[in-house]
Design an enzyme around this catalytic site. Sequence first.
Site, mmCIF file in Angstrom:
data_model
loop_
_atom_site.group_PDB
_atom_site.id
_atom_site.type_symbol
_atom_site.label_atom_id
_atom_site.label_comp_id
_atom_site.label_asym_id
_atom_site.label_seq_id
_atom_site.Cartn_x
_atom_site.Cartn_y
_atom_site.Cartn_z
ATOM 1 C CB SER A 1 1.379 76.156 7.576
ATOM 2 O OG SER A 1 1.875 75.913 6.273
ATOM 3 C CE1 TYR B 1 -0.019 70.718 7.555
ATOM 4 C CE2 TYR B 1 0.010 72.600 6.078
ATOM 5 C CZ TYR B 1 0.582 71.877 7.103
ATOM 6 O OH TYR B 1 1.752 72.317 7.686
HETATM 7 P P1 NAD Z 1 7.129 66.298 12.197
HETATM 8 O O1 NAD Z 1 6.405 65.172 11.548
HETATM 9 O O2 NAD Z 1 8.616 66.318 12.212
HETATM 10 O O3 NAD Z 1 6.641 66.483 13.703
HETATM 11 C C1 NAD Z 1 5.291 66.372 14.067
HETATM 12 C C2 NAD Z 1 5.201 66.155 15.560
HETATM 13 O O4 NAD Z 1 3.836 66.048 15.928
HETATM 14 C C3 NAD Z 1 5.881 64.856 16.016
HETATM 15 O O5 NAD Z 1 6.472 65.053 17.275
HETATM 16 C C4 NAD Z 1 4.700 63.886 16.129
HETATM 17 O O6 NAD Z 1 4.930 62.815 17.016
HETATM 18 C C5 NAD Z 1 3.662 64.839 16.659
HETATM 19 N N1 NAD Z 1 2.290 64.348 16.469
HETATM 20 C C6 NAD Z 1 1.684 63.957 15.333
HETATM 21 N N2 NAD Z 1 0.430 63.556 15.604
HETATM 22 C C7 NAD Z 1 0.255 63.693 16.938
HETATM 23 C C8 NAD Z 1 -0.816 63.437 17.821
HETATM 24 N N3 NAD Z 1 -1.982 62.948 17.400
HETATM 25 N N4 NAD Z 1 -0.624 63.685 19.135
HETATM 26 C C9 NAD Z 1 0.538 64.156 19.598
HETATM 27 N N5 NAD Z 1 1.588 64.440 18.810
HETATM 28 C C10 NAD Z 1 1.444 64.191 17.499
HETATM 29 O O7 NAD Z 1 6.549 67.593 11.464
HETATM 30 P P2 NAD Z 1 7.008 69.141 11.489
HETATM 31 O O8 NAD Z 1 7.300 69.507 10.091
HETATM 32 O O9 NAD Z 1 7.989 69.428 12.552
HETATM 33 O O10 NAD Z 1 5.606 69.804 11.838
HETATM 34 C C11 NAD Z 1 5.350 70.511 13.036
HETATM 35 C C12 NAD Z 1 4.303 71.572 12.774
HETATM 36 O O11 NAD Z 1 4.820 72.510 11.841
HETATM 37 C C13 NAD Z 1 2.998 71.027 12.162
HETATM 38 O O12 NAD Z 1 1.893 71.679 12.740
HETATM 39 C C14 NAD Z 1 3.137 71.393 10.697
HETATM 40 O O13 NAD Z 1 1.896 71.533 10.083
HETATM 41 C C15 NAD Z 1 3.874 72.714 10.813
HETATM 42 N N6 NAD Z 1 4.570 73.145 9.585
HETATM 43 C C16 NAD Z 1 5.576 72.392 9.050
HETATM 44 C C17 NAD Z 1 6.224 72.848 7.910
HETATM 45 C C18 NAD Z 1 7.357 72.102 7.271
HETATM 46 O O14 NAD Z 1 7.783 72.483 6.169
HETATM 47 N N7 NAD Z 1 7.898 71.079 7.893
HETATM 48 C C19 NAD Z 1 5.825 74.054 7.326
HETATM 49 C C20 NAD Z 1 4.801 74.773 7.898
HETATM 50 C C21 NAD Z 1 4.176 74.313 9.035
#
Ligand code: NAD
Length: 261
Positions: free
Chosen positions: A143, A156
């Site tokens: 991130s 986080y």
């Molecule tokens: P999201 O909530 O849409 O997806 C998260 C995914 O992780 C889902 O498929 C969920 O079922 C899965 N998950 C959660 N806990 C779990 C567990 N214990 N075991 C297995 N699967 C699990 O979120 P996202 O925004 O797509 O996030 C994905 C990644 O991107 C994360 O690591 C997040 O930190 C990172 N990220 C997101 C953003 C943003 O702005 N959305 C920015 C930077 C980084």
Amino acid sequence: MSLNGKVALVTGSTSGIGLGIARALAAAGADIVLNGFGDAAEIERLRSELAAQHGVKVTYNGADISKPAEIAAMVAEAAKAHGSVDILVNNAGIQFTANVEDFPDDRWDQIIAINLSGVFHGIKAAVPGMKAKGWGRIINVASAHGLVASPQKAAYVAAKHGVLGLTKVTAIELANSGITVTAICPGWVLTPLVEKQLHARMERDGKTLEQVTHELVSEKQPMVKFTTPEQVGGLALFLCSDAASTITGVPLSIDGGWTAQ
Ligand code: NAD
């Protein structure tokens, strides 16, 4: 670019960024192992749609990324079902916000377990198979918060900074094994993880979704727009290419200028 014959395991790929990455890799011909939580019928719909759309083999494993034994079993099962795990995308992640003195211990433990330790256990389980084949790609979805901080995100930000450290160590260890290890550092991507933060702001500030969305994005990013899961998928695909074969141990920002400041 073709990933025909390659197998990609993407954690947390039932939603958001992980699904965007799974789609991009499947479109390039990779077989896919989906992972993540959600409604069983919806996951099965996604699995069969991805397989039919791209003519690739897609399986699903519901391993809980906070549980090391389930991660190891998932990697072993994926290698058995598909022949190997060539690309590992450590993407599963969660968020919780509170001031450090109020941060619940169990939330801290859960975020560190999923967002940091899960990455370690995934890498540990997948590396022997990649070494044996002399080729591998490990892509850790970190991130902008792996590079800089924001308030109320102690666990986080600590986890994501840890992921960057782990990315560097692993990249150095694997430098001459045909395996690269990189971290993608997105800024704001509109997914359920961010939607929760937007709704919390609407309640806190009594503002509209449009207002809080503008505020959330503009307070961090010079570019006042979201990156899409498809764009993060495009970056992950590039990292699997031959052109990226000497890119290792580094964070790649895709953040609308967030960390340029
Ligand atoms: P999201 O909530 O849409 O997806 C998260 C995914 O992780 C889902 O498929 C969920 O079922 C899965 N998950 C959660 N806990 C779990 C567990 N214990 N075991 C297995 N699967 C699990 O979120 P996202 O925004 O797509 O996030 C994905 C990644 O991107 C994360 O690591 C997040 O930190 C990172 N990220 C997101 C953003 C943003 O702005 N959305 C920015 C930077 C980084």
